[in-house]
Scaffold this motif. Sequence first.
Motif, mmCIF file in Angstrom:
data_model
loop_
_atom_site.group_PDB
_atom_site.id
_atom_site.type_symbol
_atom_site.label_atom_id
_atom_site.label_comp_id
_atom_site.label_asym_id
_atom_site.label_seq_id
_atom_site.Cartn_x
_atom_site.Cartn_y
_atom_site.Cartn_z
ATOM 1 N N GLY A 1 1.799 26.958 10.324
ATOM 2 C CA GLY A 1 0.914 27.107 9.178
ATOM 3 C C GLY A 1 1.450 26.535 7.891
ATOM 4 O O GLY A 1 0.750 26.540 6.865
ATOM 5 N N THR A 2 2.670 26.004 7.887
ATOM 6 C CA THR A 2 3.258 25.445 6.673
ATOM 7 C C THR A 2 2.517 24.172 6.257
ATOM 8 O O THR A 2 2.271 23.293 7.082
ATOM 9 C CB THR A 2 4.750 25.108 6.890
ATOM 10 O OG1 THR A 2 5.437 26.295 7.274
ATOM 11 C CG2 THR A 2 5.369 24.535 5.621
ATOM 12 N N ALA A 3 2.192 24.079 4.959
ATOM 13 C CA ALA A 3 1.587 22.861 4.412
ATOM 14 C C ALA A 3 2.700 21.841 4.179
ATOM 15 O O ALA A 3 3.684 22.130 3.495
ATOM 16 C CB ALA A 3 0.855 23.170 3.119
ATOM 17 N N VAL A 4 2.545 20.676 4.752
ATOM 18 C CA VAL A 4 3.574 19.640 4.699
ATOM 19 C C VAL A 4 2.998 18.405 4.017
ATOM 20 O O VAL A 4 1.824 18.060 4.228
ATOM 21 C CB VAL A 4 4.058 19.274 6.121
ATOM 22 C CG1 VAL A 4 5.203 18.269 6.056
ATOM 23 C CG2 VAL A 4 4.479 20.521 6.882
ATOM 24 N N SER A 5 3.810 17.738 3.197
ATOM 25 C CA SER A 5 3.325 16.548 2.516
ATOM 26 C C SER A 5 4.447 15.545 2.329
ATOM 27 O O SER A 5 5.629 15.887 2.442
ATOM 28 C CB SER A 5 2.718 16.903 1.150
ATOM 29 O OG SER A 5 3.708 17.478 0.302
ATOM 30 N N GLY A 6 4.071 14.321 2.038
ATOM 31 C CA GLY A 6 5.055 13.272 1.810
ATOM 32 C C GLY A 6 4.379 11.994 1.352
ATOM 33 O O GLY A 6 3.181 11.971 1.049
ATOM 34 N N LYS A 7 5.164 10.933 1.318
ATOM 35 C CA LYS A 7 4.662 9.628 0.864
ATOM 36 C C LYS A 7 4.962 8.583 1.925
ATOM 37 O O LYS A 7 5.987 8.635 2.615
ATOM 38 C CB LYS A 7 5.317 9.243 -0.458
ATOM 39 C CG LYS A 7 4.847 7.906 -1.023
ATOM 40 C CD LYS A 7 5.455 7.628 -2.390
ATOM 41 C CE LYS A 7 4.855 8.514 -3.465
ATOM 42 N NZ LYS A 7 5.315 8.134 -4.826
ATOM 43 N N LEU A 8 4.059 7.629 2.048
ATOM 44 C CA LEU A 8 4.222 6.521 2.995
ATOM 45 C C LEU A 8 3.971 5.211 2.260
ATOM 46 O O LEU A 8 2.913 5.030 1.650
ATOM 47 C CB LEU A 8 3.242 6.668 4.159
ATOM 48 C CG LEU A 8 3.129 5.478 5.127
ATOM 49 C CD1 LEU A 8 4.469 5.161 5.767
ATOM 50 C CD2 LEU A 8 2.081 5.767 6.192
ATOM 51 N N VAL A 36 0.845 -1.190 0.000
ATOM 52 C CA VAL A 36 0.000 0.000 0.000
ATOM 53 C C VAL A 36 0.879 1.238 0.000
ATOM 54 O O VAL A 36 1.781 1.367 0.833
ATOM 55 C CB VAL A 36 -0.943 0.010 1.229
ATOM 56 C CG1 VAL A 36 -1.798 1.277 1.230
ATOM 57 C CG2 VAL A 36 -1.823 -1.231 1.233
ATOM 58 N N VAL A 37 0.606 2.140 -0.941
ATOM 59 C CA VAL A 37 1.344 3.401 -1.042
ATOM 60 C C VAL A 37 0.355 4.551 -0.824
ATOM 61 O O VAL A 37 -0.698 4.603 -1.468
ATOM 62 C CB VAL A 37 2.032 3.549 -2.412
ATOM 63 C CG1 VAL A 37 2.824 4.865 -2.468
ATOM 64 C CG2 VAL A 37 2.958 2.366 -2.674
ATOM 65 N N LEU A 38 0.711 5.469 0.071
ATOM 66 C CA LEU A 38 -0.184 6.550 0.461
ATOM 67 C C LEU A 38 0.508 7.902 0.327
ATOM 68 O O LEU A 38 1.728 8.001 0.504
ATOM 69 C CB LEU A 38 -0.633 6.372 1.913
ATOM 70 C CG LEU A 38 -1.184 5.003 2.323
ATOM 71 C CD1 LEU A 38 -1.311 4.931 3.838
ATOM 72 C CD2 LEU A 38 -2.531 4.762 1.667
ATOM 73 N N ASN A 39 -0.261 8.924 0.047
ATOM 74 C CA ASN A 39 0.195 10.299 0.197
ATOM 75 C C ASN A 39 -0.355 10.842 1.509
ATOM 76 O O ASN A 39 -1.552 10.695 1.789
ATOM 77 C CB ASN A 39 -0.303 11.179 -0.953
ATOM 78 C CG ASN A 39 0.489 10.973 -2.231
ATOM 79 O OD1 ASN A 39 1.565 10.384 -2.209
ATOM 80 N ND2 ASN A 39 -0.042 11.441 -3.350
ATOM 81 N N TRP A 40 0.509 11.457 2.314
ATOM 82 C CA TRP A 40 0.054 12.061 3.552
ATOM 83 C C TRP A 40 0.308 13.565 3.501
ATOM 84 O O TRP A 40 1.193 14.039 2.784
ATOM 85 C CB TRP A 40 0.738 11.436 4.769
ATOM 86 C CG TRP A 40 2.231 11.595 4.805
ATOM 87 C CD1 TRP A 40 3.168 10.730 4.302
ATOM 88 C CD2 TRP A 40 2.967 12.683 5.380
ATOM 89 N NE1 TRP A 40 4.429 11.206 4.514
ATOM 90 C CE2 TRP A 40 4.343 12.413 5.181
ATOM 91 C CE3 TRP A 40 2.617 13.844 6.038
ATOM 92 C CZ2 TRP A 40 5.350 13.265 5.613
ATOM 93 C CZ3 TRP A 40 3.616 14.701 6.476
ATOM 94 C CH2 TRP A 40 4.949 14.416 6.268
ATOM 95 N N SER A 41 -0.467 14.310 4.245
ATOM 96 C CA SER A 41 -0.302 15.761 4.266
ATOM 97 C C SER A 41 -0.785 16.295 5.603
ATOM 98 O O SER A 41 -1.538 15.636 6.319
ATOM 99 C CB SER A 41 -1.083 16.419 3.121
ATOM 100 O OG SER A 41 -2.476 16.213 3.282
#
Length: 340
Positions: free
Chosen positions: A87-94, A76-81
């Motif tokens: 207030g910074t928008a942060v994102s990545g992959k799991l 399973v591959v997910l995008n998280w945010s």
Amino acid sequence: MASIPAPLPPSTANWHWKNKTVTPWAKQWFERELTTVRVNGEGSEEVGIERVVEVDGDVELGQRKSKLITIYDCRVVLNWSGTASDGTAVSGKLTIPEVSHEVTLDGTSDYVYEWKLDTDRSPAVEALFQLAKSRLPAALEAKFSAFPAAIIDTHGKDLTVSADPSRQGSPAPSAGASAAKSTQGDAALKKRAEGAGVVKSSGVAVNTTRVTVDAHFMAPADDLFGLLTDEKRIPQWTRAPAKSKAEPGAEYSLFGGGVQGKFVSLSAPKEFVQTWALQSPTWPSGHAATLTTTLEQGSDSTKVTWALDGVPLGMEEEITRNLQGYYVHGLKSIGLGTEL
């Protein structure tokens, strides 16, 4: 002219091996359920699963000798945010390399999480990243623990044959079964059956047995008693709405209505007894088992034993998986730690 062969009786039809591929449904389930996962920090920080990028693998439901078995192994591959404290928008992959029956229910290994941060690092971003790594796994594992039961609840009726249309997938009682005499009232509900027995549900005799699951938790008995009975605390480990008033005769509902019944007796913090009915096509209509939960305080942990009397014959493995997946793994998911 040759006659048409009579259909197999339910007891025979349910004995043979059958398989149903449910991979497309499983991908939709992951997309729907995992994107609801969100956790909050102590301040304004929040982070969750934004999108399910990929579910690679096969998911099947099998039946062998009247027992339903989940068979799955997925990557399973997910995008998280999320939003950091500044207030910074942060994102990545799991990436989770293995979500399988063996990991979820058999406990052969722990889940592995491969994290990637796409946002430029700063102290606030790093703090949110650590929040994601520390809190999201438990929330995700609570969802994964519900997956096997969801497969069976949705597709079990397609594999099982029942003599009674209102009891799809339930084992048919033997022709000569006779109902055991029972005394009405709470005293009868509290009485524990020793081994297999016969009870009546909606006028139909149901052959039953006992299923027992136990685990050790790194928490005191009184705290665990509250976690298991307090309406406000139950959702911490079930990740679903609950209804519970811890007093004899009061109704309760767990896992969003998936399990329902009444409290029979409570002896805090050592034991409580409940009637217990699974809201599933595989559970006989109108039938209620009796769940006795005992807590034994040790020097460094508490042993919790769930003894469920009145389980329909043929459902032992399914109910054992449910108790381990929903109760034991649910409590483990909030960091109590277990030894199965």
